[in-house]
Design a protein around this motif. Structure first.
Motif, PDB file in Angstrom:
ATOM      1  N   GLY A 161       0.796  -1.219   0.000  1.00 61.81           N
ATOM      2  CA  GLY A 161       0.000   0.000   0.000  1.00 61.81           C
ATOM      3  C   GLY A 161       0.831   1.271   0.000  1.00 61.81           C
ATOM      4  O   GLY A 161       0.669   2.126  -0.877  1.00 61.81           O
ATOM      5  N   PRO A 162       1.750   1.460   0.977  1.00 64.35           N
ATOM      6  CA  PRO A 162       2.563   2.686   0.979  1.00 64.35           C
ATOM      7  C   PRO A 162       3.422   2.827  -0.276  1.00 64.35           C
ATOM      8  O   PRO A 162       3.573   3.938  -0.800  1.00 64.35           O
ATOM      9  CB  PRO A 162       3.429   2.523   2.232  1.00 64.35           C
ATOM     10  N   VAL A 211      -2.646  11.160  -2.015  1.00 62.42           N
ATOM     11  CA  VAL A 211      -2.670  11.252  -3.480  1.00 62.42           C
ATOM     12  C   VAL A 211      -3.477  12.456  -3.960  1.00 62.42           C
ATOM     13  O   VAL A 211      -3.000  13.228  -4.799  1.00 62.42           O
ATOM     14  CB  VAL A 211      -3.191   9.941  -4.095  1.00 62.42           C
ATOM     15  N   ASP A 249       1.068   3.918  -3.136  1.00 61.48           N
ATOM     16  CA  ASP A 249       0.696   5.322  -2.998  1.00 61.48           C
ATOM     17  C   ASP A 249       1.845   6.241  -3.404  1.00 61.48           C
ATOM     18  O   ASP A 249       1.638   7.268  -4.062  1.00 61.48           O
ATOM     19  CB  ASP A 249       0.282   5.617  -1.559  1.00 61.48           C
ATOM     20  N   LEU A 288      -6.036   3.448  -3.552  1.00 63.07           N
ATOM     21  CA  LEU A 288      -5.530   4.717  -3.044  1.00 63.07           C
ATOM     22  C   LEU A 288      -6.065   4.954  -1.649  1.00 63.07           C
ATOM     23  O   LEU A 288      -7.268   4.960  -1.432  1.00 63.07           O
ATOM     24  CB  LEU A 288      -5.950   5.857  -3.982  1.00 63.07           C
ATOM     25  N   ARG A 289      -5.178   5.138  -0.697  1.00 69.15           N
ATOM     26  CA  ARG A 289      -5.569   5.268   0.695  1.00 69.15           C
ATOM     27  C   ARG A 289      -5.318   6.696   1.173  1.00 69.15           C
ATOM     28  O   ARG A 289      -4.295   7.295   0.864  1.00 69.15           O
ATOM     29  CB  ARG A 289      -4.780   4.292   1.575  1.00 69.15           C
ATOM     30  N   VAL A 330       2.028   6.340  -7.221  1.00 68.03           N
ATOM     31  CA  VAL A 330       0.978   7.166  -7.824  1.00 68.03           C
ATOM     32  C   VAL A 330       1.273   8.648  -7.607  1.00 68.03           C
ATOM     33  O   VAL A 330       1.094   9.481  -8.513  1.00 68.03           O
ATOM     34  CB  VAL A 330      -0.396   6.791  -7.239  1.00 68.03           C
ATOM     35  N   ARG A 331       1.734   9.008  -6.419  1.00 74.00           N
ATOM     36  CA  ARG A 331       2.073  10.406  -6.142  1.00 74.00           C
ATOM     37  C   ARG A 331       3.200  10.889  -7.047  1.00 74.00           C
ATOM     38  O   ARG A 331       3.173  12.022  -7.551  1.00 74.00           O
ATOM     39  CB  ARG A 331       2.453  10.573  -4.676  1.00 74.00           C
TER      40      ARG A 331
END
Length: 237
Positions: free
Chosen positions: A32-33, A166, A36, A161-162, A39-40
């Protein structure tokens, strides 16, 4: 001895069979991290590139193709097509990231479905927009079909996306890119009526100053994506 080996083999087999790529297991949660951050970084780099190409689409097309039978009308039409094409650049880059993560989890079904949906949308949208907008509609159809594939992949899978990181990153990138847009257009105005050689030099200078100001602004505002980019560039941990 044999019983112990059988017990270890059975325990290993149970551990393997209990793993499911479609469940929120510890393995997928650990991604997950990292996902993210990927994507960022995509938004941090692609959004200013898109805005910069929109700002300088006509000068770029004019310098690359504006000669011979490629007259000003063709330059203007190609520049408009370029704008609609690069509007979906962020979706193309984001889709590539989603596909890589799905493949890393041995999941090829969802990328395949997203690809089929994207192609189907492209065919239908081309029929719709070309009749109304001409060749420019092809660029818009490609961009919208890329967005459709991105949305489908973003809405599915074992990760997503958490939090607000983002969206906040995208908003920061858009804000700084808008400032860069006006700066680049203003700088290019000094070279617009020059000869081809000076226009080429002005285009390079405009791009360099625009990119430098964007990165400098991100650095001065302690942008976490900029810090991440510096660590990647200098291979820091």
């Amino acid at each position: 001895m044999a019983g112990s080996c059988c017990h270890k083999h059975r325990k290993h087999a149970e551990g393997v069979s209990s793993f499911d790529f479609f469940d929120q297991t510890q393995e997928t949660q650990d991604l997950g991290p990292l996902f993210d951050a990927g994507v960022r970084m995509v938004f941090f780099l692609i959004i200013p590139a898109t805005v910069g190409m929109i700002a300088l689409n006509r000068p770029i097309v004019l310098l690359l193709f504006g000669r011979g039978a490629f007259d000003l009308a063709a330059v203007n039409q190609t520049g408009q097509c370029l704008i609609f094409l690069i509007l979906g650049l962020w979706a193309v880059a984001g889709t590539r990231l989603f596909v890589a993560f799905h493949y890393a989890l041995s999941n090829i079904r969802q990328p395949f479905i997203a690809g089929v949906v994207s192609i189907g949308c492209n065919v239908l949208l081309c029929q719709f927009f070309v009749q109304r907008m001409g060749v420019i509609g092809l660029g818009l159809a490609v961009s919208l079909s890329a967005v459709a594939g991105f949305v489908l992949l973003a809405a599915s899978g074992p990760f997503g996306l958490r939090g607000r990181a983002v969206p906040v990153c995208a908003c920061r990138a858009v804000f700084m890119s808008v400032i860069m847009f006006f700066l680049v257009r203003w700088i290019w105005g000094f070279w617009a009526d020059s000869s081809k050689i000076f226009q080429a030099a002005g285009l390079i200078i405009s791009i360099t100053i625009g990119a430098g100001c964007y990165l400098a602004g991100a650095r001065l505002t302690s942008n976490p994506e900029m810090a991440m980019l510096i660590r990647i560039f200098f291979k820091q941990k």
